[in-house]
Enzyme design. Structure first.
Site, mmCIF file in Angstrom:
data_model
loop_
_atom_site.group_PDB
_atom_site.id
_atom_site.type_symbol
_atom_site.label_atom_id
_atom_site.label_comp_id
_atom_site.label_asym_id
_atom_site.label_seq_id
_atom_site.Cartn_x
_atom_site.Cartn_y
_atom_site.Cartn_z
ATOM 1 N N GLU A 8 22.312 21.486 25.131
ATOM 2 C CA GLU A 8 20.863 21.247 25.223
ATOM 3 C C GLU A 8 20.570 19.929 25.939
ATOM 4 O OE1 GLU A 8 18.951 21.680 21.383
ATOM 5 O OE2 GLU A 8 20.227 23.371 20.837
ATOM 6 N N GLU B 102 23.132 22.955 13.427
ATOM 7 C CA GLU B 102 22.757 21.723 12.719
ATOM 8 C C GLU B 102 23.009 21.768 11.215
ATOM 9 O OE1 GLU B 102 18.702 21.044 13.899
ATOM 10 O OE2 GLU B 102 19.212 20.785 16.003
#
Ligand code: XIL
Length: 373
Positions: free
Chosen positions: A262, A157
């Site tokens: 995910e 991220e």
């Protein structure tokens, strides 16, 4: 005579159908040869406290990710103190079951203790000090599992929603080259390990463009980046097959494989499409928790449809896909039950709260069968 034969044959047929019903197809078998099918596992599953879960994981999946066990705050809570108990058990579980083992993650802005960025007086550290800490952390953690963890989410991220670099402490204190350094050091610590860049909402065009630019920068710096991971914390109505396919194809065009790292399909209102910023908190509100007693059939069907749609896209693009990992085993395990609102019921996964396969599970299995026809 003929009659007898017929009876024997039909008895045999009935028996084999009964066996098939007891042992339905598994995710890993259904997608064998296309990509790994993985699951994020939690502390109870790592330690063996959830024995039913462990059996299901071993049966259904051929890859694991650690939901939390390898995050900085767990393995390196204090300066000079590493704690590998859970991580060692995590890797041992994967080895015992001959799985593709993922390391998640090394450098992130969340679940990293405050000491990392501070000196003893609580003052922000210099670039040199933070680089040294990052290097030591990466060399120690990757080095410990050299040859045993096959794939590392090195940086997680690093991008803001608009595709520019996220203004994290890493960027603020070190500068842009923290990314190249992190990958260099991970590669040095285990030259065979696959290096990933992982982020959420790469279905959003601006963010995806940022990810592609980032991968190109890493490649230009000589980093053998192998995989881009799209977290895919998606929703019942988002993305469409077209959006997901465009995402996979464009990411792959940067010269990397694509992993879905995910996956879960949010069934509740409140969160922007694809968002997974774990620091986001929202107040409890019954309107934001419409299914406390389980999903109505229509929503269960929508969930199955979205899962099937996504797996259909991944299968169609199998040439560029390395792995599809769901973020949790059962609905009871999902982080979404407590994010961004505490205490909700978000039945977003493939197995229900009694470890039973949901319509979404069967839809995913069926999708694999369709492609073979
Ligand atoms: C989540 C875990 O599932 C939770 O248990 C934890 O409290 C917070 O983090 N993006 C990521 C994951 O990369 O590591 C996050 O996992 C979910 C969002």
């Amino acid at each position: 005579m003929l009659n007898r034969r017929f009876m024997i044959l039909s008895t045999l047929l009935a028996a084999s159908l009964a066996v098939a019903a007891q042992s339905p197809a598994t995710l890993k078998d259904a997608y064998k040869g296309a990509f790994h099918v993985g699951v994020a596992i939690n502390f109870a599953q790592i330690t063996g406290a959830d024995a039913v879960g462990d059996a299901l994981i071993a049966r259904q999946f051929d890859s694991i990710s650690p939901e939390n066990a390898l995050k900085w705050v767990i393995v390196h809570p204090r300066q000079g103190t590493y704690s590998f108990d859970l991580a060692d058990k995590y890797v041992a579980f994967g080895e015992k079951n001959h799985m593709f083992i993922v390391g998640h993650n090394l450098v992130w802005h969340n679940q990293v203790p405050a000491w990392v960025f501070q000196d003893e007086q609580g003052k922000q550290v210099t670039r040199e000090v933070l680089l040294q800490r990052m290097h030591e952390h990466i060399a120690t953690v990757v080095g410990r599992y050299k040859g045993r963890i096959q794939s590392w989410d090195v940086v997680n991220e690093a991008l803001a929603d608009d595709g520019t670099l996220r203004k994290s402490k890493w960027l603020e204190i070190i500068g842009e080259d923290y990314l190249v350094k992190a990958y260099q050091w991970a590669h040095e610590a285990d030259p065979q390990a696959e290096l990933n860049y992982n982020d959420y909402a790469l279905e959003v065009p601006a963010k995806r463009a940022g990810a592609i630019a980032l991968i190109k920068k890493l490649q230009a710096a000589g980093i053998p980046i192998a995989v881009v991971g799209n977290q895919a914390h998606v929703r019942l109505d988002w993305p469409s097959a077209e959006q997901e396919e465009r995402t996979v194809k464009e990411l792959a065009s940067a010269g990397v494989k694509v992993a879905i790292t995910e996956l879960d399909v949010d069934v509740l209102p409140g969160v922007a499409p694809g968002s997974a910023e774990v620091s986001l908190h929202m107040a409890q509100d019954p309107k934001l928790n419409p299914y406390p007693n389980g999903l109505p059939e229509a929503v269960q069907k929508d969930l199955a449809r979205e899962y099937a749609l996504l797996f259909g896209v991944y299968l169609k693009n199998r040439a560029v896909m390395s792995r599809v990992t769901v973020w949790g085993l059962t609905d009871a395990d999902s982080w979404r039950n407590n994010w961004p609102v505490e205490g909700r019921t978000d039945d977003c996964l493939l197995f229900d709260r009694n470890d039973q396969p949901k319509p979404a599970f069967f839809a995913v299995i069926e999708e694999a069968g369709k492609a073979q026809k």
